[in-house]
Motif scaffolding. Structure first.
Motif, short mmCIF file in Angstrom:
data_model
loop_
_atom_site.label_atom_id
_atom_site.label_comp_id
_atom_site.label_asym_id
_atom_site.label_seq_id
_atom_site.Cartn_x
_atom_site.Cartn_y
_atom_site.Cartn_z
N LYS A 36 0.60 -1.35 -0.11
CA LYS A 36 0.16 0.11 -0.09
C LYS A 36 0.84 1.28 0.03
N THR A 37 0.45 2.13 -0.46
CA THR A 37 1.21 3.48 -0.76
C THR A 37 0.55 4.61 0.01
N TYR A 38 1.18 5.39 1.09
CA TYR A 38 0.52 6.45 1.77
C TYR A 38 1.08 7.72 1.35
N PHE A 39 0.72 8.78 1.48
CA PHE A 39 1.12 10.10 1.44
C PHE A 39 1.26 10.42 2.90
N ARG A 45 6.32 13.18 1.29
CA ARG A 45 6.47 12.07 0.18
C ARG A 45 5.58 11.03 0.41
N ASN A 46 5.54 10.14 -0.50
CA ASN A 46 4.70 9.00 -0.54
C ASN A 46 5.53 7.65 0.18
N THR A 48 5.62 3.73 0.53
CA THR A 48 4.97 2.27 0.25
C THR A 48 5.27 1.39 1.46
#
Length: 78
Positions: A36-39, A45-46, A48
């Motif tokens: 999952k990628t979160y900011f 920044r993002n 992962t």
């Protein structure tokens, strides 16, 4: 990719597959790992993460900022 959650720190567990005839063979129970990628606003920044389904729920409850701070306090690289 290893079957390891970065939030809950759960990995594979081991046990037996038991047939109807009660034959027992070794097996491995892997956690439900997803990328999952979160900011993260504090890092701007993002990020992962490899998360289990329970780890995703933990982020929903506590928030990404608190979880990322906990991971970094452990010394894990994000």
């Amino acid at each position: 990719m290893a079957a390891y959650c970065q939030v809950t720190q759960t990995g594979p567990q081991f046990g037996h597959a038991v047939s109807h005839a009660q034959n027992k063979t070794k097996r491995r129970f892997n956690p439900n790992i997803q990328k999952k990628t979160y900011f993260v606003p504090s890092l701007k920044r993002n990020v992962t993460l490899s998360l289990s389904a329970r780890g995703i729920k933990v982020i929903d409850v506590r928030g990404i900022e608190a979880v990322v701070a906990e991971i970094r306090a452990r010394g894990e690289k994000i």
